[in-house]
Scaffold this motif. Structure first.
Motif, PDB file in Angstrom:
ATOM      1  N   LEU A 141       0.832  -1.206   0.000  1.00 12.27           N
ATOM      2  CA  LEU A 141       0.000   0.000   0.000  1.00 12.27           C
ATOM      3  C   LEU A 141       0.870   1.260   0.000  1.00 12.27           C
ATOM      4  O   LEU A 141       0.611   2.205  -0.744  1.00 12.27           O
ATOM      5  CB  LEU A 141      -0.924  -0.023   1.218  1.00 12.27           C
ATOM      6  N   ASP A 142       1.911   1.248   0.795  1.00 14.29           N
ATOM      7  CA  ASP A 142       2.832   2.376   0.853  1.00 14.29           C
ATOM      8  C   ASP A 142       3.654   2.491  -0.431  1.00 14.29           C
ATOM      9  O   ASP A 142       3.779   3.572  -1.002  1.00 14.29           O
ATOM     10  CB  ASP A 142       3.758   2.237   2.063  1.00 14.29           C
ATOM     11  N   GLU A 143       4.171   1.369  -0.896  1.00 13.46           N
ATOM     12  CA  GLU A 143       5.029   1.374  -2.088  1.00 13.46           C
ATOM     13  C   GLU A 143       4.296   1.870  -3.335  1.00 13.46           C
ATOM     14  O   GLU A 143       4.812   2.686  -4.088  1.00 13.46           O
ATOM     15  CB  GLU A 143       5.561  -0.039  -2.342  1.00 13.46           C
ATOM     16  N   HIS A 144       3.079   1.393  -3.551  1.00 13.38           N
ATOM     17  CA  HIS A 144       2.360   1.725  -4.786  1.00 13.38           C
ATOM     18  C   HIS A 144       1.557   3.021  -4.717  1.00 13.38           C
ATOM     19  O   HIS A 144       1.340   3.659  -5.753  1.00 13.38           O
ATOM     20  CB  HIS A 144       1.444   0.560  -5.185  1.00 13.38           C
ATOM     21  N   PHE A 145       1.104   3.393  -3.539  1.00 15.16           N
ATOM     22  CA  PHE A 145       0.206   4.545  -3.444  1.00 15.16           C
ATOM     23  C   PHE A 145       0.631   5.585  -2.415  1.00 15.16           C
ATOM     24  O   PHE A 145      -0.032   6.610  -2.273  1.00 15.16           O
ATOM     25  CB  PHE A 145      -1.223   4.074  -3.135  1.00 15.16           C
ATOM     26  N   GLY A 146       1.686   5.308  -1.653  1.00 16.36           N
ATOM     27  CA  GLY A 146       2.116   6.233  -0.617  1.00 16.36           C
ATOM     28  C   GLY A 146       1.075   6.398   0.474  1.00 16.36           C
ATOM     29  O   GLY A 146       0.987   7.453   1.102  1.00 16.36           O
ATOM     30  N   LEU A 147       0.300   5.338   0.720  1.00 17.30           N
ATOM     31  CA  LEU A 147      -0.791   5.398   1.691  1.00 17.30           C
ATOM     32  C   LEU A 147      -0.502   4.516   2.899  1.00 17.30           C
ATOM     33  O   LEU A 147       0.177   3.493   2.789  1.00 17.30           O
ATOM     34  CB  LEU A 147      -2.100   4.928   1.059  1.00 17.30           C
ATOM     35  N   ALA A 148      -1.064   4.921   4.025  1.00 18.37           N
ATOM     36  CA  ALA A 148      -1.003   4.123   5.249  1.00 18.37           C
ATOM     37  C   ALA A 148      -2.370   3.490   5.476  1.00 18.37           C
ATOM     38  O   ALA A 148      -3.383   3.927   4.907  1.00 18.37           O
ATOM     39  CB  ALA A 148      -0.629   5.012   6.433  1.00 18.37           C
ATOM     40  N   VAL A 149      -2.398   2.501   6.324  1.00 22.64           N
ATOM     41  CA  VAL A 149      -3.641   1.853   6.720  1.00 22.64           C
ATOM     42  C   VAL A 149      -4.510   2.856   7.474  1.00 22.64           C
ATOM     43  O   VAL A 149      -4.001   3.684   8.235  1.00 22.64           O
ATOM     44  CB  VAL A 149      -3.309   0.648   7.634  1.00 22.64           C
ATOM     45  N   ALA A 150      -5.808   2.767   7.277  1.00 21.55           N
ATOM     46  CA  ALA A 150      -6.742   3.610   8.035  1.00 21.55           C
ATOM     47  C   ALA A 150      -6.678   3.211   9.508  1.00 21.55           C
ATOM     48  O   ALA A 150      -6.911   2.055   9.850  1.00 21.55           O
ATOM     49  CB  ALA A 150      -8.160   3.429   7.506  1.00 21.55           C
ATOM     50  N   THR A 151      -6.344   4.158  10.359  1.00 17.45           N
ATOM     51  CA  THR A 151      -6.303   3.864  11.788  1.00 17.45           C
ATOM     52  C   THR A 151      -7.685   4.007  12.417  1.00 17.45           C
ATOM     53  O   THR A 151      -7.938   3.462  13.475  1.00 17.45           O
ATOM     54  CB  THR A 151      -5.318   4.799  12.516  1.00 17.45           C
ATOM     55  N   ASP A 152      -8.562   4.735  11.744  1.00 19.59           N
ATOM     56  CA  ASP A 152      -9.931   4.910  12.217  1.00 19.59           C
ATOM     57  C   ASP A 152     -10.887   4.638  11.052  1.00 19.59           C
ATOM     58  O   ASP A 152     -11.337   5.556  10.372  1.00 19.59           O
ATOM     59  CB  ASP A 152     -10.130   6.332  12.751  1.00 19.59           C
ATOM     60  N   PRO A 153     -11.169   3.355  10.795  1.00 24.11           N
ATOM     61  CA  PRO A 153     -12.023   3.033   9.661  1.00 24.11           C
ATOM     62  C   PRO A 153     -13.412   3.653   9.748  1.00 24.11           C
ATOM     63  O   PRO A 153     -14.012   3.985   8.726  1.00 24.11           O
ATOM     64  CB  PRO A 153     -12.081   1.510   9.654  1.00 24.11           C
ATOM     65  N   ASP A 154     -13.915   3.843  10.958  1.00 25.66           N
ATOM     66  CA  ASP A 154     -15.237   4.464  11.103  1.00 25.66           C
ATOM     67  C   ASP A 154     -15.248   5.874  10.518  1.00 25.66           C
ATOM     68  O   ASP A 154     -16.247   6.303   9.936  1.00 25.66           O
ATOM     69  CB  ASP A 154     -15.656   4.508  12.573  1.00 25.66           C
ATOM     70  N   ALA A 155     -14.146   6.598  10.665  1.00 27.35           N
ATOM     71  CA  ALA A 155     -14.065   7.952  10.115  1.00 27.35           C
ATOM     72  C   ALA A 155     -14.080   7.919   8.592  1.00 27.35           C
ATOM     73  O   ALA A 155     -14.736   8.744   7.955  1.00 27.35           O
ATOM     74  CB  ALA A 155     -12.808   8.659  10.621  1.00 27.35           C
ATOM     75  N   VAL A 156     -13.375   6.966   7.986  1.00 27.68           N
ATOM     76  CA  VAL A 156     -13.366   6.832   6.527  1.00 27.68           C
ATOM     77  C   VAL A 156     -14.769   6.502   6.029  1.00 27.68           C
ATOM     78  O   VAL A 156     -15.271   7.111   5.078  1.00 27.68           O
ATOM     79  CB  VAL A 156     -12.358   5.749   6.068  1.00 27.68           C
ATOM     80  N   LEU A 157     -15.417   5.545   6.689  1.00 27.83           N
ATOM     81  CA  LEU A 157     -16.790   5.181   6.320  1.00 27.83           C
ATOM     82  C   LEU A 157     -17.742   6.364   6.488  1.00 27.83           C
ATOM     83  O   LEU A 157     -18.607   6.595   5.640  1.00 27.83           O
ATOM     84  CB  LEU A 157     -17.281   4.010   7.172  1.00 27.83           C
ATOM     85  N   ALA A 158     -17.580   7.114   7.570  1.00 24.42           N
ATOM     86  CA  ALA A 158     -18.462   8.252   7.842  1.00 24.42           C
ATOM     87  C   ALA A 158     -18.343   9.311   6.751  1.00 24.42           C
ATOM     88  O   ALA A 158     -19.358   9.879   6.310  1.00 24.42           O
ATOM     89  CB  ALA A 158     -18.165   8.852   9.208  1.00 24.42           C
ATOM     90  N   VAL A 159     -17.132   9.601   6.305  1.00 25.81           N
ATOM     91  CA  VAL A 159     -16.936  10.595   5.248  1.00 25.81           C
ATOM     92  C   VAL A 159     -17.591  10.113   3.951  1.00 25.81           C
ATOM     93  O   VAL A 159     -18.285  10.870   3.268  1.00 25.81           O
ATOM     94  CB  VAL A 159     -15.430  10.898   5.042  1.00 25.81           C
ATOM     95  N   ALA A 160     -17.377   8.852   3.602  1.00 29.40           N
ATOM     96  CA  ALA A 160     -17.979   8.303   2.382  1.00 29.40           C
ATOM     97  C   ALA A 160     -19.507   8.342   2.472  1.00 29.40           C
ATOM     98  O   ALA A 160     -20.184   8.717   1.506  1.00 29.40           O
ATOM     99  CB  ALA A 160     -17.484   6.880   2.144  1.00 29.40           C
TER     100      ALA A 160
END
Length: 177
Positions: A141-160
Motif C-alpha cells: 500500500l505504501d510502495e504503490h500509493f504512498g498510503l497508510a492503513v486507516a487507523t480509524d475506519p469508522d471515520a473513513v466510512l463516515a466521510v464516504a
C-alpha cells in the motif's frame, strides 16, 4: 502486472499481490473475484439492466458472501475514482469508500466488514492476530500509493457515507426489494 484481470490499474496491482500471497491472506474475508461478475447482484438484488449496468462487482467482502462493487455514479473514465459499495450477504447495501484507494486503506485494518440493513462498520479485537500477509500488504500500500492503513475506519466510512450515502440510497432504492 496482470492487465488481463481488469481495466483498473489499481485492481491489477492488487491482483498481482493476491496471486503472490494468497486469497484472504492479507485482509480478513477479502479476496478479489471475477471482475464484473454480476451473478451475485442478479441472484440476490436486482437484474434490472439500469441497476446492474451501473455496478461492477470485483471482490468478496466477507467469508459469508458479502461483496464489493464499484458504483458508476457517472461516466468518468478513471474507474479507480468511483465510489465503492458493499452488498451484505444478509442484506444492506452501503457506500464504504469514495474510491478504491480509500478501500485499500480500510483493508489494511485487516478485519471483515460487518454489513446490516442500517450500517456497515469494521470491528477488530486488538488481541486477534493479523492475517499472515498483512505486513506485506501494508508495505504494498505504501510502495504503490504512498498510503497508510486507516487507523480509524469508522471515520473513513463516515466521510464516504456523508458525501455519497444518500445519493446511493436514492439511486439504488427503486431497484431493491
Amino acid at each position: 502486472m496482470d492487465i488481463t484481470y481488469s481495466p483498473v490499474t489499481e485492481l491489477n496491482l492488487l491482483k498481482d499481490l493476491q496471486d503472490r500471497i494468497g486469497y484472504e491472506n492479507f485482509a480478513e474475508g477479502f479476496g478479489l473475484t471475477e471482475y464484473g461478475d454480476l451473478s451475485g447482484l442478479v441472484a440476490g438484488w436486482s437484474d434490472d439492466p439500469e441497476f446492474t449496468g451501473r455496478l461492477i462487482p470485483f471482490a468478496q467482502a466477507t467469508g459469508g458472501g458479502s461483496f464489493y462493487a464499484l458504483w458508476k455514479i457517472d461516466d468518468r473514465a478513471d474507474l479507480a475514482t468511483l465510489p465503492v459499495v458493499v452488498f451484505g450477504d444478509e442484506g444492506g447495501q452501503h457506500v464504504v469508500a469514495r474510491d478504491l484507494r480509500e478501500l485499500f486503506q480500510l483493508l489494511g485494518f485487516d478485519t471483515e466488514i460487518s454489513v446490516d440493513w442500517d450500517s456497515a462498520y469494521f470491528y477488530r479485537d486488538e488481541d486477534e492476530p493479523h492475517t499472515d500477509g498483512r505486513d506485506e500488504y501494508v508495505a504494498w500500500l505504501d510502495e504503490h500509493f504512498g498510503l497508510a492503513v486507516a487507523t480509524d475506519p469508522d471515520a473513513v466510512l463516515a466521510v464516504a457515507q456523508e458525501e455519497l450515502g444518500k445519493r446511493f440510497a436514492d439511486w439504488a432504492g427503486p431497484f431493491l426489494p
